[in-house]
Design a protein around this motif. Structure first.
Motif, PDB file in Angstrom:
ATOM      1  N   THR A 122       0.835  -1.200   0.000  1.00  0.00           N
ATOM      2  CA  THR A 122       0.000   0.000   0.000  1.00  0.00           C
ATOM      3  C   THR A 122       0.871   1.251   0.000  1.00  0.00           C
ATOM      4  OG1 THR A 122      -1.700  -1.219   1.213  1.00  0.00           O
ATOM      5  CG2 THR A 122      -1.894   1.176   1.192  1.00  0.00           C
ATOM      6  N   CYS A 123       1.904   1.270   0.830  1.00  0.00           N
ATOM      7  CA  CYS A 123       2.818   2.412   0.883  1.00  0.00           C
ATOM      8  C   CYS A 123       3.554   2.576  -0.446  1.00  0.00           C
ATOM      9  CB  CYS A 123       3.809   2.250   2.034  1.00  0.00           C
ATOM     10  SG  CYS A 123       3.002   2.325   3.645  1.00  0.00           S
ATOM     11  N   TYR A 124       3.910   1.472  -1.059  1.00  0.00           N
ATOM     12  CA  TYR A 124       4.558   1.511  -2.372  1.00  0.00           C
ATOM     13  C   TYR A 124       3.647   2.214  -3.380  1.00  0.00           C
ATOM     14  CZ  TYR A 124       5.627  -0.286  -7.048  1.00  0.00           C
ATOM     15  OH  TYR A 124       5.863  -0.397  -8.393  1.00  0.00           O
ATOM     16  N   LEU A 125       2.374   1.867  -3.371  1.00  0.00           N
ATOM     17  CA  LEU A 125       1.433   2.501  -4.300  1.00  0.00           C
ATOM     18  C   LEU A 125       1.348   4.003  -4.046  1.00  0.00           C
ATOM     19  CD1 LEU A 125      -1.449  -0.137  -4.389  1.00  0.00           C
ATOM     20  CD2 LEU A 125       0.150   0.399  -6.243  1.00  0.00           C
ATOM     21  N   PHE A 126       1.236   4.406  -2.783  1.00  0.00           N
ATOM     22  CA  PHE A 126       1.181   5.833  -2.471  1.00  0.00           C
ATOM     23  C   PHE A 126       2.466   6.544  -2.889  1.00  0.00           C
ATOM     24  CE2 PHE A 126      -2.079   4.720   0.902  1.00  0.00           C
ATOM     25  CZ  PHE A 126      -3.138   5.261   0.187  1.00  0.00           C
ATOM     26  N   GLU A 127       3.584   5.876  -2.693  1.00  0.00           N
ATOM     27  CA  GLU A 127       4.877   6.457  -3.070  1.00  0.00           C
ATOM     28  C   GLU A 127       4.956   6.687  -4.578  1.00  0.00           C
ATOM     29  OE1 GLU A 127       9.212   4.574  -3.407  1.00  0.00           O
ATOM     30  OE2 GLU A 127       8.473   4.646  -1.334  1.00  0.00           O
ATOM     31  N   LYS A 128       4.426   5.758  -5.353  1.00  0.00           N
ATOM     32  CA  LYS A 128       4.472   5.873  -6.812  1.00  0.00           C
ATOM     33  C   LYS A 128       3.466   6.879  -7.345  1.00  0.00           C
ATOM     34  CE  LYS A 128       7.811   3.091  -7.608  1.00  0.00           C
ATOM     35  NZ  LYS A 128       9.062   3.612  -8.141  1.00  0.00           N
ATOM     36  N   GLY A 129       2.397   7.120  -6.606  1.00  0.00           N
ATOM     37  CA  GLY A 129       1.452   8.164  -6.973  1.00  0.00           C
ATOM     38  C   GLY A 129       0.217   7.686  -7.717  1.00  0.00           C
ATOM     39  N   LEU A 130      -0.596   8.671  -8.069  1.00  0.00           N
ATOM     40  CA  LEU A 130      -1.909   8.403  -8.645  1.00  0.00           C
ATOM     41  C   LEU A 130      -1.836   7.630  -9.956  1.00  0.00           C
ATOM     42  CD1 LEU A 130      -4.948   8.752  -8.306  1.00  0.00           C
ATOM     43  CD2 LEU A 130      -4.747  10.954  -9.496  1.00  0.00           C
ATOM     44  N   ASP A 131      -0.886   7.954 -10.813  1.00  0.00           N
ATOM     45  CA  ASP A 131      -0.813   7.241 -12.096  1.00  0.00           C
ATOM     46  C   ASP A 131      -0.640   5.736 -11.891  1.00  0.00           C
ATOM     47  OD1 ASP A 131      -1.181   9.557 -13.541  1.00  0.00           O
ATOM     48  OD2 ASP A 131       0.904   9.760 -14.140  1.00  0.00           O
ATOM     49  N   VAL A 188      -5.801  -0.048 -10.871  1.00  0.00           N
ATOM     50  CA  VAL A 188      -7.260  -0.138 -10.930  1.00  0.00           C
ATOM     51  C   VAL A 188      -7.679  -0.658 -12.301  1.00  0.00           C
ATOM     52  CG1 VAL A 188      -9.414   1.202 -10.948  1.00  0.00           C
ATOM     53  CG2 VAL A 188      -7.712   1.603  -9.153  1.00  0.00           C
ATOM     54  N   GLY A 189      -7.055  -0.131 -13.356  1.00  0.00           N
ATOM     55  CA  GLY A 189      -7.367  -0.590 -14.708  1.00  0.00           C
ATOM     56  C   GLY A 189      -7.027  -2.054 -14.913  1.00  0.00           C
ATOM     57  N   GLU A 190      -5.849  -2.462 -14.453  1.00  0.00           N
ATOM     58  CA  GLU A 190      -5.428  -3.861 -14.590  1.00  0.00           C
ATOM     59  C   GLU A 190      -6.387  -4.787 -13.856  1.00  0.00           C
ATOM     60  OE1 GLU A 190      -1.415  -4.126 -13.140  1.00  0.00           O
ATOM     61  OE2 GLU A 190      -0.609  -2.916 -14.791  1.00  0.00           O
ATOM     62  N   MET A 215      -7.192   4.187  -4.307  1.00  0.00           N
ATOM     63  CA  MET A 215      -7.482   5.344  -5.163  1.00  0.00           C
ATOM     64  C   MET A 215      -8.308   6.381  -4.409  1.00  0.00           C
ATOM     65  SD  MET A 215      -9.748   5.575  -8.636  1.00  0.00           S
ATOM     66  CE  MET A 215     -11.222   5.498  -7.639  1.00  0.00           C
ATOM     67  N   LEU A 216      -9.326   5.926  -3.685  1.00  0.00           N
ATOM     68  CA  LEU A 216     -10.144   6.852  -2.910  1.00  0.00           C
ATOM     69  C   LEU A 216      -9.295   7.608  -1.891  1.00  0.00           C
ATOM     70  CD1 LEU A 216     -13.348   4.706  -2.233  1.00  0.00           C
ATOM     71  CD2 LEU A 216     -13.127   6.655  -3.799  1.00  0.00           C
ATOM     72  N   ALA A 217      -8.443   6.881  -1.184  1.00  0.00           N
ATOM     73  CA  ALA A 217      -7.588   7.516  -0.185  1.00  0.00           C
ATOM     74  C   ALA A 217      -6.642   8.523  -0.833  1.00  0.00           C
ATOM     75  CB  ALA A 217      -6.796   6.455   0.586  1.00  0.00           C
ATOM     76  N   GLU A 218      -6.069   8.170  -1.953  1.00  0.00           N
ATOM     77  CA  GLU A 218      -5.123   9.051  -2.641  1.00  0.00           C
ATOM     78  C   GLU A 218      -5.805  10.329  -3.138  1.00  0.00           C
ATOM     79  OE1 GLU A 218      -1.454  10.365  -4.337  1.00  0.00           O
ATOM     80  OE2 GLU A 218      -1.986   9.034  -2.687  1.00  0.00           O
TER      81      GLU A 218
END
Length: 108
Positions: free
Chosen positions: A25-34, A40-42, A73-76
């Motif tokens: 989860t932290c990795y996703l936030f670190e990488k950002g919205l894109d 989400v698309g995958e 995504m909602l959190a971001e």
């Protein structure tokens, strides 16, 4: 609201506020919205394929993956899960009104 989904959302928010090394989860936030949107698309595509294949276990697992990434995504984006729940509740309240909405006067 489902306590499991709300609880998972709270964990996601906690990871955002208190990063933990090695956390996906932290990795996703670190990488950002894109990156989050890409996931989400995958997961959406994988859910569609699972449904097409008709394997209920695979469908269930892919839906869980999709829901998780949607929560990230909602959190971001700063959208609270209670807001989403409120909208869903409003829509649930409208169930059954469809017949009234689509009635037409055939005498005119």
């Amino acid at each position: 609201m489902n306590d499991t989904i709300k609880g998972l959302y709270e964990v996601v928010l906690d990871r955002k506020e208190h990063p933990s090394e090695g956390s996906y989860t932290c990795y996703l936030f670190e990488k950002g919205l894109d990156k989050i949107l890409k996931k989400v698309g995958e997961e959406s595509a994988e859910t569609i394929i699972a449904a097409k294949n008709g394997d209920k276990t695979e469908i269930s697992n892919e839906v869980c993956d999709l829901l998780y990434h949607l929560l990230v995504m909602l959190a971001e984006t700063g959208v609270d899960i209670d807001t989403v729940n409120g909208i869903l509740e409003e829509r649930r309240q409208k169930i059954g009104n469809l017949k009234q909405f689509h009635q037409t006067d055939k005498n005119t």
